[in-house]
Write a protein that holds these residues in place. Sequence first.
Motif, short mmCIF file in Angstrom:
data_model
loop_
_atom_site.label_atom_id
_atom_site.label_comp_id
_atom_site.label_asym_id
_atom_site.label_seq_id
_atom_site.Cartn_x
_atom_site.Cartn_y
_atom_site.Cartn_z
N TYR A 8 54.97 21.53 67.03
CA TYR A 8 55.94 20.62 67.61
C TYR A 8 56.58 21.27 68.84
O TYR A 8 56.98 22.43 68.78
CB TYR A 8 57.06 20.29 66.62
CG TYR A 8 56.89 19.04 65.81
CD1 TYR A 8 56.71 17.80 66.42
CD2 TYR A 8 56.93 19.08 64.42
CE1 TYR A 8 56.56 16.65 65.67
CE2 TYR A 8 56.81 17.93 63.65
CZ TYR A 8 56.61 16.72 64.29
OH TYR A 8 56.47 15.57 63.54
N LEU A 109 59.08 16.70 69.11
CA LEU A 109 60.28 16.56 68.29
C LEU A 109 61.48 16.59 69.22
O LEU A 109 61.80 17.63 69.79
CB LEU A 109 60.36 17.68 67.25
CG LEU A 109 61.63 17.81 66.41
CD1 LEU A 109 62.00 16.49 65.74
CD2 LEU A 109 61.46 18.91 65.36
N ALA A 135 58.16 12.54 66.91
CA ALA A 135 59.32 12.57 66.03
C ALA A 135 60.57 12.44 66.90
O ALA A 135 61.12 13.44 67.36
CB ALA A 135 59.34 13.86 65.21
N LYS A 144 68.43 16.37 65.89
CA LYS A 144 68.60 17.81 65.74
C LYS A 144 70.04 18.15 66.09
O LYS A 144 70.59 17.56 67.02
CB LYS A 144 67.65 18.54 66.70
CG LYS A 144 66.18 18.26 66.50
CD LYS A 144 65.33 18.91 67.60
CE LYS A 144 65.57 18.25 68.96
NZ LYS A 144 64.68 18.79 70.02
N TYR A 150 64.46 17.34 60.75
CA TYR A 150 63.32 18.23 60.50
C TYR A 150 62.53 17.76 59.27
O TYR A 150 61.30 17.87 59.25
CB TYR A 150 63.82 19.66 60.33
CG TYR A 150 64.65 20.12 61.50
CD1 TYR A 150 64.04 20.51 62.70
CD2 TYR A 150 66.04 20.11 61.45
CE1 TYR A 150 64.80 20.91 63.79
CE2 TYR A 150 66.80 20.49 62.54
CZ TYR A 150 66.18 20.88 63.71
OH TYR A 150 66.94 21.25 64.79
N ALA A 153 60.48 14.93 60.51
CA ALA A 153 59.43 15.43 61.40
C ALA A 153 58.28 16.03 60.59
O ALA A 153 57.10 15.83 60.92
CB ALA A 153 60.00 16.46 62.35
#
Length: 206
Positions: A8, A109, A135, A144, A150, A153
């Motif tokens: 990621y 991400l 994500a 985040k 997470y 993700a």
Amino acid sequence: MSRPKFIYLDLGKVLVDFDVQLMCRQMGEAAGITPERVHQVVFGGDLQRRYELGQISSQEFYEEFCQATSTRPDYHRLAWAASAIFELSVAMTPIVTHLALCGHRLGILSNTCQQHWEYCAGRFKMLTELFPVHALSYRMHACKPQPEAYQRAAELAGCQPQEIFFTDDTPTHVAAAQSAGFDAVVFTGPRQLAAELRRRGIALGY
């Protein structure tokens, strides 16, 4: 150090650069107000965060911006002004292309909103052609460094957290990823990223 099954990368300041001051200037020009007022309305409260969390739509963001600024600029002009602030990190292109051609599973991400993502995805085809998994906070309804970001993700990647390598330019996001079980490092540049990947058994001609 084990070889990751999934990689990621963050979007902003890793794959693309962006300029918040430019965003505020352009939105200010579109609405006929100062950049400082734009910054106060968008970032001084929770408007942008709620947008990035997917709690409000693009139309709702527009309506709240208009109400807060007592203006009503053209919707599409304001959307362009808010989004035409990104440039592709050309130095990252060889690394990403090599990883994709070698069959490594890649994903993005990112904390981002719908308009920013659609602008970047439409302008920089690499983001959709080489990264099958996206994500994105506004879709996941988690930003985040929230643990849920997470967790979601990892589910999208179809991997256990410890099987995922992740890099981000924000140390708090990296620390949270590590707490979630990711193999995560702070991004400082393409050469540093290439070195970190080589340490994990991924050869790069960089």
